[in-house]
Scaffold this active site. Structure first.
Site, PDB file in Angstrom:
ATOM      1  N   CYS A 133       0.909  -0.982   0.387  1.00  0.00           N
ATOM      2  CA  CYS A 133       0.373   0.376  -0.296  1.00  0.00           C
ATOM      3  C   CYS A 133       1.077   1.349  -0.024  1.00  0.00           C
ATOM      4  O   CYS A 133       1.960   1.625  -0.650  1.00  0.00           O
ATOM      5  CB  CYS A 133      -0.710   0.323   1.209  1.00  0.00           C
ATOM      6  SG  CYS A 133      -2.175  -1.768   1.408  1.00  0.00           S
ATOM      7  N   ASP A 184      -8.721  -2.501  -6.757  1.00  0.00           N
ATOM      8  CA  ASP A 184      -8.480  -1.752  -6.009  1.00  0.00           C
ATOM      9  C   ASP A 184      -8.502   0.071  -6.858  1.00  0.00           C
ATOM     10  O   ASP A 184      -7.539   0.290  -8.194  1.00  0.00           O
ATOM     11  CB  ASP A 184      -7.024  -2.364  -6.586  1.00  0.00           C
ATOM     12  CG  ASP A 184      -5.853  -1.573  -5.655  1.00  0.00           C
ATOM     13  OD1 ASP A 184      -5.826  -0.362  -5.024  1.00  0.00           O
ATOM     14  OD2 ASP A 184      -5.232  -2.723  -5.471  1.00  0.00           O
ATOM     15  N   HIS A 216      -8.202  -4.361  -2.211  1.00  0.00           N
ATOM     16  CA  HIS A 216      -6.900  -3.825  -1.551  1.00  0.00           C
ATOM     17  C   HIS A 216      -6.803  -3.849  -0.118  1.00  0.00           C
ATOM     18  O   HIS A 216      -7.400  -3.751   0.690  1.00  0.00           O
ATOM     19  CB  HIS A 216      -6.934  -2.030  -2.333  1.00  0.00           C
ATOM     20  CG  HIS A 216      -6.198  -1.019  -1.751  1.00  0.00           C
ATOM     21  ND1 HIS A 216      -4.744  -0.881  -2.498  1.00  0.00           N
ATOM     22  CD2 HIS A 216      -5.277  -0.557  -0.816  1.00  0.00           C
ATOM     23  CE1 HIS A 216      -4.026  -0.317  -2.436  1.00  0.00           C
ATOM     24  NE2 HIS A 216      -4.413   0.162  -0.804  1.00  0.00           N
TER      25      HIS A 216
END
Length: 248
Positions: A133, A184, A216
Site C-alpha cells: 500500500c 483496487d 486492496h
C-alpha cells in the site's frame, strides 16, 4: 494524491510476533531475524501500510520472511505517528487525508534513509524491498535511485500512473514484482495493463501476479475467513519470497 477507503479497512490477525524492536540509525524498527544461518549482508526492507509498527499483521509478515531465511526490518518511517489500529474499527471517522498530509516524503523518507545508512554500516550490501500500500511509493522511489537490488509492490498506493511506471522502466535496474488484485481503486485493471505494456521488455526482470476475489489491502489486512482472500494473501507472500530468492 490520496488514499482509498480500503487503505483503512481490514482485519487484525492473530499471532505473537517473534522479532524485536530496536533503534537502527536512531529510528525505531522491528527486526525479524532467521533462527538458522542466513546471509548477514542481505536485508529485506519491509515498507508497511499506514498502520506501520502498531499493526500486528505487519510484524507477523516480517516474521514469516525471517522464517524463509531473510533478515527483515520494518522501519518506523511514520516517526511514531502511524495510523492507530482503532481506525480499522467499523464506523471509524478517522480523517485519513488529514493524516496523509502530515506524512509526505519530506517526513517519511529521512528515517528510511537513516535506517538504510545504518544497515550499510553494519555490513549489509544487498537490499530487497517489499512495499505494501503506502510503502510501495517508497520502494519505487528507492528503485528509481537503484538503492535496492530487488523490489516487490503489493496492492500499491500513491503511484502516478503511467508516469512512475515509465520512469521506473527508463531509470531503474531493479527487478520488479507486482502483486495486484481484482478490486483496487489505487491500482485498477487499467493500471495493471499499462504496467504489463511498459515492462514488457524490462531487462532486469518483471512479473505481475493477479489475485481474483481480493480487495486492496488483502495481503496485509485481508479477512482470512474468506477462502479467496486467504489464498491471495498466501499467494502474494509465496510470490514475494520466490522473487527475493531468485533476484537477491
Amino acid at each position: 494524491m490520496s488514499l482509498c477507503e480500503h487503505c483503512v479497512k481490514g482485519v487484525i490477525h492473530e499471532g505473537e510476533p517473534k522479532g524485536k524492536f530496536e533503534k537502527i540509525g536512531g529510528v525505531e524498527s522491528y527486526v525479524a531475524t532467521p533462527s538458522g544461518d542466513y546471509p548477514k549482508d542481505k536485508v529485506i526492507l519491509f515498507l508497511p501500510d499506514v498502520f506501520g509498527l502498531p499493526l500486528t499483521n505487519n510484524l507477523l509478515l516480517a516474521d514469516s520472511f525471517a522464517e524463509n531465511g531473510f533478515k527483515t526490518v520494518i522501519p518506523d518511517y511514520f516517526n511514531g505517528d502511524a495510523l492507530p489500529t482503532d481506525a480499522l474499527a467499523p464506523g471509524s471517522k478517522f480523517d485519513i487525508q488529514a493524516w496523509l498530509a502530515k506524512h509526505g516524503a519530506e517526513q517519511t523518507r529521512p528515517p528510511l534513509d537513516k535506517v538504510i545508512a545504518a544497515l550499510k554500516e553494519q555490513g549489509v550490501k544487498t537490499f530487497g524491498a517489499v512495499g505494501y500500500c503506502f510503502g510501495a511509493r517508497y520502494s519505487v522511489d528507492l528503485s528509481f535511485e537503484n538503492i535496492i537490488q530487488a523490489n516487490v509492490i503489493t496492492h500499491p498506493s500513491l503511484l502516478k500512473i503511467p508516469e512512475d511506471l515509465e520512469k521506473y522502466a527508463a531509470t531503474s535496474k531493479v527487478p520488479l514484482l507486482i502483486n495486484s488484485c481484482e478490486i483496487d481503486s489505487q491500482f485498477p485493471p487499467e493500471a495493471a495493463k499499462k504496467a504489463d505494456e511498459i515492462f514488457a521488455k524490462f531487462e532486469p526482470g518483471y512479473k505481475r501476479v493477479h489475485f481474483e476475489g481480493c480487495t486492496h489491502g488483502f495481503a496485509v489486512r485481508g479477512d482470512l475467513s474468506d477462502p479467496k482472500v486467504k489464498a491471495g494473501k498466501e499467494g502474494a507472500f509465496k510470490e514475494t519470497v520466490e522473487w527475493f530468492l531468485a533476484k537477491l
